[in-house]
Design a protein around this motif. Structure first.
Motif, PDB file in Angstrom:
ATOM      1  N   ASN A   1       1.257   6.273   1.819  1.00  0.00           N
ATOM      2  CA  ASN A   1      -0.048   6.622   1.245  1.00  0.00           C
ATOM      3  C   ASN A   1      -0.524   5.724   0.118  1.00  0.00           C
ATOM      4  OD1 ASN A   1       0.055   9.303   2.731  1.00  0.00           O
ATOM      5  ND2 ASN A   1       1.894   9.351   1.481  1.00  0.00           N
ATOM      6  N   SER A   2       0.255   4.695  -0.213  1.00  0.00           N
ATOM      7  CA  SER A   2      -0.131   3.827  -1.332  1.00  0.00           C
ATOM      8  C   SER A   2       0.738   2.579  -1.311  1.00  0.00           C
ATOM      9  CB  SER A   2       0.096   4.554  -2.657  1.00  0.00           C
ATOM     10  OG  SER A   2       1.482   4.790  -2.831  1.00  0.00           O
ATOM     11  N   GLY A   3       0.353   1.632  -2.168  1.00  0.00           N
ATOM     12  CA  GLY A   3       1.121   0.393  -2.266  1.00  0.00           C
ATOM     13  C   GLY A   3       2.520   0.637  -2.790  1.00  0.00           C
ATOM     14  N   THR A   4       2.592   1.444  -3.835  1.00  0.00           N
ATOM     15  CA  THR A   4       3.896   1.665  -4.455  1.00  0.00           C
ATOM     16  C   THR A   4       4.870   2.315  -3.465  1.00  0.00           C
ATOM     17  OG1 THR A   4       4.837   2.290  -6.598  1.00  0.00           O
ATOM     18  CG2 THR A   4       3.491   3.967  -5.528  1.00  0.00           C
ATOM     19  N   GLU A   5       4.349   3.169  -2.593  1.00  0.00           N
ATOM     20  CA  GLU A   5       5.214   3.780  -1.567  1.00  0.00           C
ATOM     21  C   GLU A   5       5.634   2.766  -0.509  1.00  0.00           C
ATOM     22  OE1 GLU A   5       3.986   7.781   0.006  1.00  0.00           O
ATOM     23  OE2 GLU A   5       2.398   7.413  -1.433  1.00  0.00           O
TER      24      GLU A   5
ATOM     25  N   SER B   1       5.481 -10.475 -12.071  1.00  0.00           N
ATOM     26  CA  SER B   1       5.240  -9.711 -10.835  1.00  0.00           C
ATOM     27  C   SER B   1       4.639  -8.341 -11.124  1.00  0.00           C
ATOM     28  CB  SER B   1       6.575  -9.483 -10.123  1.00  0.00           C
ATOM     29  OG  SER B   1       7.420  -8.730 -10.972  1.00  0.00           O
ATOM     30  N   PHE B   2       3.922  -7.805 -10.136  1.00  0.00           N
ATOM     31  CA  PHE B   2       3.520  -6.394 -10.171  1.00  0.00           C
ATOM     32  C   PHE B   2       3.737  -5.815  -8.779  1.00  0.00           C
ATOM     33  CE2 PHE B   2       0.883  -2.706  -9.716  1.00  0.00           C
ATOM     34  CZ  PHE B   2       1.041  -2.057 -10.933  1.00  0.00           C
ATOM     35  N   HIS B   3       4.561  -4.762  -8.698  1.00  0.00           N
ATOM     36  CA  HIS B   3       4.806  -4.141  -7.390  1.00  0.00           C
ATOM     37  C   HIS B   3       4.564  -2.634  -7.414  1.00  0.00           C
ATOM     38  CE1 HIS B   3       6.270  -7.914  -5.806  1.00  0.00           C
ATOM     39  NE2 HIS B   3       7.092  -8.040  -6.821  1.00  0.00           N
ATOM     40  N   GLY B   4       4.095  -2.104  -8.544  1.00  0.00           N
ATOM     41  CA  GLY B   4       3.786  -0.682  -8.585  1.00  0.00           C
ATOM     42  C   GLY B   4       4.401   0.006  -9.783  1.00  0.00           C
ATOM     43  N   ARG B   5       4.120   1.307  -9.895  1.00  0.00           N
ATOM     44  CA  ARG B   5       4.546   2.045 -11.084  1.00  0.00           C
ATOM     45  C   ARG B   5       5.459   3.234 -10.778  1.00  0.00           C
ATOM     46  NH1 ARG B   5      -0.822   0.398 -12.501  1.00  0.00           N
ATOM     47  NH2 ARG B   5      -1.000  -0.358 -14.630  1.00  0.00           N
TER      48      ARG B   5
ATOM     49  N   THR C   1       8.393 -10.977  -3.311  1.00  0.00           N
ATOM     50  CA  THR C   1       7.393 -11.832  -3.942  1.00  0.00           C
ATOM     51  C   THR C   1       5.974 -11.471  -3.530  1.00  0.00           C
ATOM     52  OG1 THR C   1       6.807 -14.140  -4.415  1.00  0.00           O
ATOM     53  CG2 THR C   1       7.417 -13.644  -2.148  1.00  0.00           C
ATOM     54  N   GLU C   2       5.030 -11.703  -4.441  1.00  0.00           N
ATOM     55  CA  GLU C   2       3.608 -11.757  -4.072  1.00  0.00           C
ATOM     56  C   GLU C   2       3.308 -13.227  -3.779  1.00  0.00           C
ATOM     57  OE1 GLU C   2       1.318  -9.443  -7.449  1.00  0.00           O
ATOM     58  OE2 GLU C   2       3.356  -9.916  -8.068  1.00  0.00           O
ATOM     59  N   LEU C   3       2.380 -13.496  -2.895  1.00  0.00           N
ATOM     60  CA  LEU C   3       2.041 -14.905  -2.623  1.00  0.00           C
ATOM     61  C   LEU C   3       0.839 -15.359  -3.445  1.00  0.00           C
ATOM     62  CD1 LEU C   3       2.915 -14.971   1.166  1.00  0.00           C
ATOM     63  CD2 LEU C   3       4.205 -15.973  -0.738  1.00  0.00           C
TER      64      LEU C   3
ATOM     65  N   GLY D   1      -1.205 -10.956  -8.549  1.00  0.00           N
ATOM     66  CA  GLY D   1      -2.522 -10.400  -8.860  1.00  0.00           C
ATOM     67  C   GLY D   1      -2.613  -9.889 -10.285  1.00  0.00           C
ATOM     68  N   GLU D   2      -1.974  -8.731 -10.523  1.00  0.00           N
ATOM     69  CA  GLU D   2      -2.040  -8.118 -11.861  1.00  0.00           C
ATOM     70  C   GLU D   2      -1.501  -9.071 -12.935  1.00  0.00           C
ATOM     71  OE1 GLU D   2      -3.718  -5.090 -10.153  1.00  0.00           O
ATOM     72  OE2 GLU D   2      -3.252  -4.871 -12.274  1.00  0.00           O
ATOM     73  N   GLY D   3      -0.575  -9.919 -12.551  1.00  0.00           N
ATOM     74  CA  GLY D   3       0.055 -10.851 -13.500  1.00  0.00           C
ATOM     75  C   GLY D   3      -0.880 -11.944 -13.986  1.00  0.00           C
TER      76      GLY D   3
ATOM     77  N   ASP E   1       7.615  -9.628   1.447  1.00  0.00           N
ATOM     78  CA  ASP E   1       6.309 -10.199   1.082  1.00  0.00           C
ATOM     79  C   ASP E   1       5.373  -9.044   0.701  1.00  0.00           C
ATOM     80  OD1 ASP E   1       3.899 -11.548   0.996  1.00  0.00           O
ATOM     81  OD2 ASP E   1       3.780 -11.859   3.171  1.00  0.00           O
ATOM     82  N   ASP E   2       5.032  -8.966  -0.572  1.00  0.00           N
ATOM     83  CA  ASP E   2       4.120  -7.915  -1.034  1.00  0.00           C
ATOM     84  C   ASP E   2       2.687  -8.391  -0.819  1.00  0.00           C
ATOM     85  OD1 ASP E   2       2.423  -6.246  -2.416  1.00  0.00           O
ATOM     86  OD2 ASP E   2       3.732  -5.997  -4.144  1.00  0.00           O
ATOM     87  N   GLU E   3       2.067  -7.914   0.271  1.00  0.00           N
ATOM     88  CA  GLU E   3       0.684  -8.298   0.620  1.00  0.00           C
ATOM     89  C   GLU E   3      -0.288  -7.169   0.251  1.00  0.00           C
ATOM     90  OE1 GLU E   3      -0.600 -11.093   2.266  1.00  0.00           O
ATOM     91  OE2 GLU E   3       1.184 -12.134   3.027  1.00  0.00           O
ATOM     92  N   ILE E   4       0.117  -6.341  -0.695  1.00  0.00           N
ATOM     93  CA  ILE E   4      -0.703  -5.161  -1.015  1.00  0.00           C
ATOM     94  C   ILE E   4      -2.085  -5.577  -1.521  1.00  0.00           C
ATOM     95  CG2 ILE E   4      -0.850  -3.220  -2.673  1.00  0.00           C
ATOM     96  CD1 ILE E   4       2.297  -2.970  -2.080  1.00  0.00           C
ATOM     97  N   GLN E   5      -2.132  -6.600  -2.352  1.00  0.00           N
ATOM     98  CA  GLN E   5      -3.430  -7.072  -2.839  1.00  0.00           C
ATOM     99  C   GLN E   5      -3.981  -8.227  -2.000  1.00  0.00           C
ATOM    100  OE1 GLN E   5      -5.216  -8.360  -7.188  1.00  0.00           O
ATOM    101  NE2 GLN E   5      -3.637  -6.825  -7.137  1.00  0.00           N
ATOM    102  N   THR E   6      -3.093  -9.029  -1.422  1.00  0.00           N
ATOM    103  CA  THR E   6      -3.534 -10.236  -0.713  1.00  0.00           C
ATOM    104  C   THR E   6      -3.891  -9.975   0.753  1.00  0.00           C
ATOM    105  OG1 THR E   6      -1.187 -10.668  -0.311  1.00  0.00           O
ATOM    106  CG2 THR E   6      -2.219 -11.884  -2.121  1.00  0.00           C
TER     107      THR E   6
ATOM    108  N   ALA F   1      -1.269  -2.272   1.688  1.00  0.00           N
ATOM    109  CA  ALA F   1      -1.973  -1.034   1.295  1.00  0.00           C
ATOM    110  C   ALA F   1      -3.444  -1.414   1.056  1.00  0.00           C
ATOM    111  CB  ALA F   1      -1.344  -0.414   0.049  1.00  0.00           C
ATOM    112  N   LYS F   2      -3.968  -1.097  -0.102  1.00  0.00           N
ATOM    113  CA  LYS F   2      -5.337  -1.414  -0.533  1.00  0.00           C
ATOM    114  C   LYS F   2      -6.355  -1.529   0.607  1.00  0.00           C
ATOM    115  CE  LYS F   2      -4.276  -3.482  -5.023  1.00  0.00           C
ATOM    116  NZ  LYS F   2      -4.842  -2.570  -6.000  1.00  0.00           N
ATOM    117  N   GLY F   3      -6.567  -2.729   1.150  1.00  0.00           N
ATOM    118  CA  GLY F   3      -7.660  -2.956   2.112  1.00  0.00           C
ATOM    119  C   GLY F   3      -7.425  -2.389   3.502  1.00  0.00           C
TER     120      GLY F   3
END
Ligand SMILES: Cc1ncc(COP(=O)(O)O)c(C=O)c1O
Length: 398
Positions: free
Chosen positions: A109-113, A140-144, A193-195, A198-200, A226-231, A255-257
């Motif tokens: 239900n979310s990126g962090t999940e 890095s940012f991968h969630g809270r 990794t994020e490619l 984003g938040e960083g 590969d964390d593509e949550i924002q990308t 997630a996100k989009g």
């Protein structure tokens, strides 16, 4: 009872009953269409925040509304163990648009999940390793949530929760393969990794780094996450950022989009890898909800039918080139970074006031840290809207 000032009531309810975790905006948003949102006073805003990079296909896409309505009339909820048409359709499409070996998606239900599921998958990848370690990156940012927070670098987010944070995550320097190699030991099970970070602060990965990571992971039998949550979903001018580098990760988190504005996370990996987790070792009640799957399945079609990946690439190139020109003659700007429609302008001083000024001019921007103005507009933005973004950015940059 007659409500005297409904707007005042709405704001007061937020102040009184909503925890102080968000900095609440002045605008009460009542309508959203395409790249535009409207407040209760009828003011229009060009939305380069887009729900923090969620509304890739634009707000309230009519095809998503139709898909949701259709699903709504049939089934809103059955548990994830019941096969349903909208989920089947989405699962097939996710397998189509991700690298060939990644054929199975856990839906949440979310990126962090999505990240939590990847952590669990990496943890059982080799059950002989009793104290699995993961390497993440500085900035890095991968969630809270507590697992994903353990992979998130920023001390501000971590410090109050250190007793819950895993000591088994090590942070390497983004772009330095030597720094990664220095941290690898016999317990290392994955690198995440994020490619584009984003938040960083919007930092695209150095070009050769994904290939170097892949090589090290292959040599050492380590998973590459590969964390593509924002990308993901067209944001960087490819469906997924890994395509820029010909990279095939072992696990992709998204997630996100993904679902046109509805909440969804997905963790995508090969069947072999998913088989390492036994039935019941991971689960989500709402994950793969029929309604959200219908929205997500339609969203993927819209991204393809409307050539949104191509539009993100074109408009992103134009904006980045323009901002680079602007930066050359503007001492306030330290640098411009980005890929596709994920763009950051790094100023020498905090950007809050500049962002507030843009709101007054009818354009919404996001920050990334203190000094970066971040743009994550819907991928549908047209030439006129791009022109407006450039004008307002010029006006607030001096
Ligand atoms: C790269 C990345 N990973 C993970 C997350 C966490 O996603 P969510 O806020 O949906 O839990 C975010 C959110 O901004 C993100 O940008």
């Amino acid at each position: 009872m007659k409500v005297e000032d409904p707007l005042k009531e709405i704001k007061e309810a937020h102040e009184k009953h909503y925890p102080n975790l968000y900095s609440i905006k002045d605008q009460v948003i009542v309508k959203a269409r395409g790249a535009l949102i409207y407040d209760a006073q009828g003011n229009e805003y060009l939305d380069c925040v887009a729900g923090h990079g969620v509304m890739n296909i634009g707000h309230n896409h009519p095809r998503v509304i139709e898909a949701i309505k259709k699903q709504l009339e049939n089934v809103i909820m059955v548990p994830p163990s019941y096969p349903i048409e909208s989920r089947a359709s989405l699962l097939k499409k996710l397998a189509e648009i991700t690298p060939k070996s990644l054929t199975q998606s856990f839906l949440s239900n979310s990126g962090t999940e999505a990240i939590e599921a990847a952590i669990k998958l990496a943890s059982v990848y080799n059950r002989n390793i009793k104290k699995p370690e993961i390497i993440a990156f500085k900035r890095s940012f991968h969630g809270r949530s507590l697992g994903s927070l353990s992979m998130t670098f920023n001390v501000k987010y971590r410090e109050p929760f250190l007793s819950w944070i895993s000591p088994n995550v090590k942070f390497a320097s983004y772009g330095s393969i030597d720094s990664v190699k220095d941290l690898i030991n016999e317990n290392t099970v994955a690198i995440i990794t994020e490619l584009v970070q984003g938040e960083g602060g919007v930092y695209p990965v150095p070009d050769v780094f994904p290939k170097e990571l892949r090589e090290v992971c292959d040599q050492k039998s380590i998973l590459l996450i590969d964390d593509e949550i924002q990308t993901g979903f067209g944001r960087t001018g490819k469906m997924f950022a890994c395509e820029h580098y010909g990279l095939e990760p072992d696990i992709m988190c998204m997630a996100k989009g993904i679902a046109g504005g509805l909440p969804m996370g997905a963790t995508v990996a090969s069947e072999d890898l998913w088989n390492k987790l036994k039935t019941g070792e991971h689960y989500s009640t709402f994950g793969g909800n029929p309604l959200v799957c219908a929205a997500a399945s339609e969203t993927i079609d819209i991204i393809r039918d409307e050539n949104l990946v191509q539009n993100a690439e074109k408009q992103g190139k134009d904006l980045i080139a323009h901002f680079n020109n602007m930066a050359e003659n503007n001492g306030n700007i330290r640098g411009v970074r980005g890929k596709g429609l994920m763009i950051g302008i790094d100023y020498r001083k905090p950007v809050k006031e500049r962002i507030d000024e843009a709101v007054k001019k009818g354009v919404l921007f996001l920050n990334a840290g203190l000094t970066v103005i971040r743009l994550l507009p819907p991928l549908i933005i047209n030439d006129d809207q791009v022109k407006r973004i450039k004008e307002v950015m010029e006006e607030i940059s001096y």
